[in-house]
Design a protein around this motif. Structure first.
Motif, PDB file in Angstrom:
ATOM      1  N   ASN A   1       4.838  -3.108  -7.009  1.00 37.19           N
ATOM      2  CA  ASN A   1       4.870  -1.996  -7.974  1.00 37.19           C
ATOM      3  C   ASN A   1       3.615  -1.881  -8.857  1.00 37.19           C
ATOM      4  N   HIS A   2       2.476  -2.259  -8.266  1.00 38.11           N
ATOM      5  CA  HIS A   2       1.190  -2.056  -8.950  1.00 38.11           C
ATOM      6  C   HIS A   2       0.314  -1.225  -8.032  1.00 38.11           C
ATOM      7  N   PRO A   3      -0.704  -0.572  -8.571  1.00 33.60           N
ATOM      8  CA  PRO A   3      -1.630   0.128  -7.673  1.00 33.60           C
ATOM      9  C   PRO A   3      -2.208  -0.880  -6.676  1.00 33.60           C
TER      10      PRO A   3
ATOM     11  N   GLN B   1       3.685   1.377  -1.374  1.00 35.35           N
ATOM     12  CA  GLN B   1       4.552   1.216  -2.549  1.00 35.35           C
ATOM     13  C   GLN B   1       5.987   0.879  -2.133  1.00 35.35           C
TER      14      GLN B   1
ATOM     15  N   ARG C   1       0.839  -1.202   0.000  1.00 32.24           N
ATOM     16  CA  ARG C   1       0.000   0.000   0.000  1.00 32.24           C
ATOM     17  C   ARG C   1       0.879   1.259   0.000  1.00 32.24           C
TER      18      ARG C   1
ATOM     19  N   THR D   1      -4.982  -1.638  -3.566  1.00 28.87           N
ATOM     20  CA  THR D   1      -6.170  -1.202  -2.815  1.00 28.87           C
ATOM     21  C   THR D   1      -6.639  -2.355  -1.935  1.00 28.87           C
TER      22      THR D   1
END
Ligand code: ADP
Ligand code: ASP
Ligand code: MG
Length: 437
Positions: free
Chosen positions: A104-106, A55, A53, A108
């Motif tokens: 390294n992805h969004p 990053q 979360r 949620t």
């Protein structure tokens, strides 16, 4: 058929997994076995999610590597045959590759749920392979293919029953059906879960779906104790509880049971037994339809409570005041636990304070609002029908040295609840034990 659920500590090490496997096959009877993640695993998966979360892929990788090494050791110790070790390594590697793929992805809550679901998938895969290695006839039932919640996060019983039965029917002569607790899909088909501690709930939902003969919750203690053993010394197991008593205790903080776990069992009058994996022959606690007349059974505490007092702006409680107040909580989807009223106002408690600011702003339209945070509900549970004499006075006497903000009785025949400050919780629990048991 019985449904047996084993919690995190019960499958928390190689030896414990082996013990559980023995316990399951001992009587030679067919059963559904619901497993939690190994203890510590769900917390670690949440820690990984926390790094993602932010990053921080390096932080996540540290935790992942640590976990993966631990699971590698478990595999080495658990299985005798090289062939099974290879199979287990492959499954577990697949799971950690999947967890790594989120770097390294969004990120949620949706991704978090996918990661958190891996704990139960790992424990059940390990158990499935262990039972196979022991020559046990075992069927693996993927919960994500039958366990589903609806738009209100309630179990979708029709769907669950249909799909679970279909899956079980595909293995008609299997002895042991192994499945995951906790995890499910939601109304949109996404991976979701039944909240922390939700494997108990899974077991009860499954029990209801297959009309089980009994639901057993196996954990690390010999049943429901008469007070919280983490805060009070000398607590004792309660041998019998009725469904209402158990539901009240679970709802008001007895961690041994998930708050909503009793509901599905009660729907079909299926007894729930709480048993101890560390001492399987101990009688534990039987939860059923029968009541022991006039007995106070146990005390529990629920933390993190906020109380709200609304004093009406008019002198007397005008017609409609209550409904206006409750409508605000309804609008913000915030459920209310305790309620007490007087001529001029109402006090109530909530355990989810996410919408507190909005709620308070709305309530200020009707009166003066006072908030107390960090409060604790103490619930005394037992057969307390109003014509049973003396139980209230015993409870009040026990609380003589503890400041009490609210007292609530009469909502059910099974509990008296009181609201105290967080710092008075342990004193209150201890004093209640001394006076009541
Ligand atoms: P599991 O991982 O098996 O689901 P939990 O940790 O969720 O186990 O629940 C068992 C724990 O609940 C016990 O170890 C105990 O510390 C705690 N607990 C809290 N209140 C009670 C109670 N009234 N009776 C028994 N255990 C309780
Ligand atoms: N593994 C989940 C948790 O730790 C569910 C459970 O154990 O019941 O909350
Ligand atoms: Mg639990």
């Amino acid at each position: 058929m019985k449904v047996l659920k084993f919690g995190g500590t019960s499958v928390g090490s190689v030896q414990r997994i082996k013990n559980v496997a023995n316990l399951i096959v001992e009587d030679g009877k067919s059963k559904v076995v619901v497993l939690s993640a190994m203890s510590g695993t769900t917390n670690s998966l949440l820690e990984i999610s926390g790094y993602y979360r932010l990053q921080n892929a390096v932080g996540a990788a540290d935790v992942i590597n640590r976990m993966e090494s631990k699971y590698a050791e478990i595999i080495n110790e658990l299985y005798a045959k090289e062939e099974t070790k290879l199979k287990a390594r492959e499954v577990i590697r697949g799971i950690y590759d999947y967890i790594r793929s989120f770097a390294n992805h969004p990120f949620t809550i949706f991704e978090e749920r996918c990661i958190v679901a891996q704990g139960e998938l790992m424990s059940t895969n390990l158990m499935n392979l262990y039972l196979q290695e022991q020559g046990v006839k075992v069927a693996f039932l993927p919960a994500l293919e039958y366990m589903r919640i609806d738009k209100n996060a309630e179990p979708d019983f029709k769907y669950i029953e249909e799909h679970l039965k279909e899956q079980m029917a595909a293995y008609p002569d299997q002895l042991i059906y192994v499945t995951q607790g906790f995890i499910c899909r939601n109304a949109y088909g996404e991976i979701d879960n039944l909240q922390r501690g939700g494997s108990d709930y899974s077991a009860s939902i499954i029990g209801a779906a297959i009309r089980a003969e009994e639901i057993q919750i196996w954990t690390d203690i010999d049943g429901m104790h008469n007070n919280d053993p983490r805060f009070v010394e000398g607590t004792k197991p309660v041998r019998n509880l009725n469904f209402d008593e158990a539901a009240e205790l679970a709802y008001f903080g007895a961690k041994i049971l998930h708050p909503t776990c009793i509901t599905p069992a009660r729907m079909y009058n299926i007894p729930v037994r709480l048993l101890n994996t560390m001492d399987p022959s101990a009688p534990g606690t039987m939860i059923s339809n029968s009541t022991e007349e006039g007995k106070i059974k146990a005390v529990a505490a629920k933390d993190g409570i906020t109380s709200i007092r609304i004093k009406s702006s008019r002198m007397l409680l005008a017609y409609g005041f209550m409904s206006q107040v409750f409508e605000v909580f309804d609008r913000y989807k915030t459920s209310v636990d305790l309620v007490t009223t007087s001529e001029v106002g109402v006090s109530l408690t909530i355990d989810n304070a996410k919408k507190l600011d909005e709620i308070v702003t709305e309530l200020k339209k009707f009166g003066t609002v006072q908030i107390d945070t960090d409060m604790v509900i103490i619930a005394v549970v037992g057969d307390m029908k109003w014509d049973n004499l003396g139980f209230e006075s015993k409870v009040i006497e026990a609380m003589s040295d503890v400041p009490v903000r609210m007292i609530s009785y009469g909502g059910s025949n099974y509990n008296i609840s009181m609201l105290v400050k967080k710092e008075d919780k342990i004193k209150a629990l201890q004093s209640l034990s001394k006076h009541l048991f």
